[in-house]
Design a protein around this motif. Structure first.
Motif, PDB file in Angstrom:
ATOM      1  N   PRO A  62       0.738  -1.123   0.015  1.00  0.00           N
ATOM      2  CA  PRO A  62      -0.436  -0.152  -0.016  1.00  0.00           C
ATOM      3  C   PRO A  62       0.579   1.520  -0.105  1.00  0.00           C
ATOM      4  O   PRO A  62       0.547   2.306  -1.127  1.00  0.00           O
ATOM      5  CB  PRO A  62      -0.581  -0.042   0.869  1.00  0.00           C
ATOM      6  CG  PRO A  62      -1.047  -1.315   1.596  1.00  0.00           C
ATOM      7  CD  PRO A  62       0.000  -2.266   0.672  1.00  0.00           C
ATOM      8  N   LYS A  63       1.840   1.095   0.593  1.00  0.00           N
ATOM      9  CA  LYS A  63       2.389   2.153   1.144  1.00  0.00           C
ATOM     10  C   LYS A  63       3.232   2.533  -0.048  1.00  0.00           C
ATOM     11  O   LYS A  63       4.061   3.876  -0.673  1.00  0.00           O
ATOM     12  CB  LYS A  63       3.685   2.086   2.177  1.00  0.00           C
ATOM     13  CG  LYS A  63       3.155   1.989   2.731  1.00  0.00           C
ATOM     14  CD  LYS A  63       4.565   2.495   4.248  1.00  0.00           C
ATOM     15  CE  LYS A  63       3.770   2.264   5.738  1.00  0.00           C
ATOM     16  NZ  LYS A  63       4.809   2.022   7.189  1.00  0.00           N
ATOM     17  N   ARG A  64       3.548   1.226  -1.436  1.00  0.00           N
ATOM     18  CA  ARG A  64       4.552   2.080  -2.142  1.00  0.00           C
ATOM     19  C   ARG A  64       3.458   2.094  -3.732  1.00  0.00           C
ATOM     20  O   ARG A  64       3.851   2.810  -4.969  1.00  0.00           O
ATOM     21  CB  ARG A  64       5.439   1.308  -2.944  1.00  0.00           C
ATOM     22  CG  ARG A  64       6.576   1.628  -2.029  1.00  0.00           C
ATOM     23  CD  ARG A  64       7.617   0.602  -1.738  1.00  0.00           C
ATOM     24  NE  ARG A  64       8.149   1.259  -0.413  1.00  0.00           N
ATOM     25  CZ  ARG A  64       9.150   0.316  -0.551  1.00  0.00           C
ATOM     26  NH1 ARG A  64       9.905  -0.636  -0.863  1.00  0.00           N
ATOM     27  NH2 ARG A  64      10.687   1.033   0.515  1.00  0.00           N
ATOM     28  N   SER A  65       2.779   1.299  -3.414  1.00  0.00           N
ATOM     29  CA  SER A  65       2.338   0.997  -5.082  1.00  0.00           C
ATOM     30  C   SER A  65       0.630   2.143  -5.384  1.00  0.00           C
ATOM     31  O   SER A  65       0.090   2.962  -4.790  1.00  0.00           O
ATOM     32  CB  SER A  65       1.578  -0.627  -4.902  1.00  0.00           C
ATOM     33  OG  SER A  65       1.935  -1.807  -4.863  1.00  0.00           O
ATOM     34  N   GLY A  66       0.349   2.230  -6.816  1.00  0.00           N
ATOM     35  CA  GLY A  66      -1.167   3.015  -7.367  1.00  0.00           C
ATOM     36  C   GLY A  66      -2.486   2.184  -6.401  1.00  0.00           C
ATOM     37  O   GLY A  66      -2.636   1.767  -5.344  1.00  0.00           O
ATOM     38  N   ASP A  67      -3.438   3.205  -6.609  1.00  0.00           N
ATOM     39  CA  ASP A  67      -4.844   3.027  -6.353  1.00  0.00           C
ATOM     40  C   ASP A  67      -5.964   2.245  -6.931  1.00  0.00           C
ATOM     41  O   ASP A  67      -7.072   1.413  -6.559  1.00  0.00           O
ATOM     42  CB  ASP A  67      -5.738   4.663  -6.028  1.00  0.00           C
ATOM     43  CG  ASP A  67      -4.408   5.523  -4.883  1.00  0.00           C
ATOM     44  OD1 ASP A  67      -4.973   5.357  -4.275  1.00  0.00           O
ATOM     45  OD2 ASP A  67      -4.051   6.205  -5.300  1.00  0.00           O
TER      46      ASP A  67
END
Length: 550
Positions: A466-471
């Motif tokens: 979550p901290k590095r991936s997209g939405d």
């Protein structure tokens, strides 16, 4: 009295046997190889093993297949399948969801910029005057590697060395506690490192660089190893699906390397099989220079061959260039294996060979063959999406970035406009399905904890941090690639042509054989840990491969 003596003697004998057995078991438990050698071939499809088998020598791939153990059904269990995540997953025994290496580059919301997987502005280059080439470290890697665990187990007495042309392919396998990780500086043709590891190059690396081998390899033309009419496994040498090298009018042999070579840029060697040979030379120098396998604890050498990826991207998997690169790599492997056997004996080292990902066929060729394939333009999609979001939410540029097939939203603007994140993600996922070439779209709420049923969704979820991936993550249809070139190939998807890779084992405690049972790439590190009787890496989710460890 006699009976008592017999009983006492029998008990004494049993006690001795028990102590002997216990000592033997302890000795067997502590018995380990002198050296572990991990080899990762960049962009190697599993079917190359059979496709080129008849032309391999008896000392390289063919030896590993016929005398070692072949895990024939080894797949990556996450997406996107890129070089950085691939090397991280092999050596950490887990997926990007836990090791944090979600791609080669990703968007950072806090800085509103893209970062590179091994960028580290706090360190400096060692081995050249380059301002950027050496500003690298494993700081973005969240979990330990199998090499880190070896070092910790031995109270830092084991040695871990890693080498590659690519910085990320040297740094991530080496882990946090590497004794030395070395990669190619294309400005100088030298192998360099960073102050994360040391403040000056070891003498053996300096001596290696002093040979100027990159310049020597680039001083001659690239001709096929065998007569070109023997490359019957490949398409015609001159075909429209291959890219052009600098200064060439046709993608055909021989390739004039001296003409292509710019003395201020040694990067061209990466697009030739001689980049792999240069890496092999450095690996052999490392074995000697670091006295690997000569101490009281098991050492580790990680080797990553990168030229296969550069040639594959440029020419595609059906090209004579790719075939010749693998035939030459086979000879380089043979040289490494022969050295290891001569130096340590076959039972003195444990070797595995795998790949960081595979590759698709060239989509334009598939289209000409009337198969489903195509090219998706993410730039046009991003512009179109922003226009629609502006009309719906009365706010410009709500999309900050589209990278790695993932959409990053501007969370600050969403908060300022009081836009519900879940609602806009659902809207984008629905909007994306209108586009040709998009098979599906998954929101961060689905990827962060939901139980997803189909294989592709699960692989994307395993690659989601979550901290590095997209939405929102987009899944293209099979044989669709990013629309940046209609020649050559790429990779990154959840499909078998990207996830199915070789996994060969050879040497210490490896019995000849093969298995078609399902193996995940994350099983490699815990298998090594099982062999060495040490802890698996900190975030490991893989399991030892029972077919070879039992």
């Amino acid at each position: 009295m006699k009976l008592t003596a017999i009983i006492i003697g029998s008990l004494f004998s049993l006690s001795l046997c028990a102590q002997t057995t216990k000592a033997q078991n302890k000795q067997e438990t502590n018995k380990k190889p002198k050296l572990v050698v991990g080899i990762v071939v960049d962009q190697m499809r599993y079917d190359y093993l059979s496709k080129y088998y008849d032309k391999f020598s008896d000392k390289g791939f063919k030896k590993l297949i016929s005398e070692g153990f072949n895990c024939k059904n080894t797949h990556y269990n996450y997406a996107p399948t890129y070089t950085g995540p691939g090397h991280a997953s092999v050596y950490t025994g887990t997926t990007p969801a836990f090791n944090g290496i979600v791609a080669n580059d990703w968007f950072v919301r806090e800085t509103d910029k893209t970062t590179y997987v091994t960028d580290d502005p706090t360190v400096e280059t060692v081995g050249s005057n380059s301002e950027k080439a050496g500003k690298m470290s494993p700081r973005n890697l969240l979990s330990s590697t199998i090499g880190d665990e070896m070092r910790l187990y031995s109270n830092m007495k084991s040695k871990v060395i890693s080498v590659s042309q690519k910085d990320r392919a040297a740094i991530l396998p080496g882990g946090h506690l590497s004794n030395g990780s070395y990669w190619l500086d294309t400005d100088t043709g030298n192998f360099i490192t960073s102050t994360y590891y040391e403040n000056r190059l070891p003498k053996w690396v300096s001596n290696f660089n002093a040979q100027h081998l990159a310049q020597k390899y680039l001083s001659k033309s690239w001709k096929t190893l065998l007569p070109i009419d023997q490359y019957t496994e490949s398409a015609a040498d001159d075909n429209p699906y291959e890219g052009l090298y600098k200064g060439e009018d046709k993608p055909v042999f021989p390739h004039n390397l001296p003409k292509m070579y710019d003395k201020n840029d040694y990067g061209v060697i990466r697009y030739t099989p001689f980049g792999n040979t240069l890496t092999k030379d450095l690996a052999l120098a490392a074995l000697k220079g670091e006295n690997l396998g000569k101490g009281n604890y098991t050492d580790f050498l990680a080797i990553s061959f990168s030229s296969t990826d550069y040639v594959g991207h440029k020419m595609g998997p059906q090209s004579v260039e790719v075939e010749d690169t693998y035939l030459r790599l086979d000879r380089d492997l043979g040289e490494i294996i022969s050295y290891l056997e001569n130096e340590y004996g076959k039972d003195g080292f444990l070797l595995f060979l795998t790949a960081d990902h595979a590759a698709a066929y060239v989509p334009s060729q598939m289209m000409d063959l009337k198969m489903n394939a195509g090219y998706f333009n993410y730039k046009d999609f991003s512009d179109d999406l922003n226009d629609h979001l502006e009309k719906k939410y009365d706010e410009t540029q709500l999309v900050s970035s589209v990278i790695n097939g993932q959409i990053y939203l501007d969370h600050k603007k969403l908060r300022d406009k009081n836009i519900d994140l879940k609602s806009i993600e659902n809207y984008i996922a629905s909007f994306a399905l209108q586009f040709e070439g998009i098979a599906n779209a998954y929101t961060s709420f689905q990827l962060n904890g939901a139980i997803l049923k189909n294989k592709s969704a699960q692989l994307i979820q395993n690659g989601f941090y979550p901290k590095r991936s997209g939405d929102v993550a987009l899944l293209l249809e099979p044989q669709w690639l990013d629309d940046y070139s209609h020649t050559g190939t790429s990779h990154g998807s959840t499909y078998n042509y990207d996830t199915h890779v070789p996994l060969l084992w050879y040497g210490w405690n490896i019995k000849k054989g093969n298995t078609a049972a399902s193996v995940q790439i994350t099983d490699i590190a815990p298998t090594i840990a099982s062999f060495l009787n040490i802890m698996e890496p900190s975030a490991c989710t893989g399991k030892p491969i029972m077919a070879i460890t039992k």
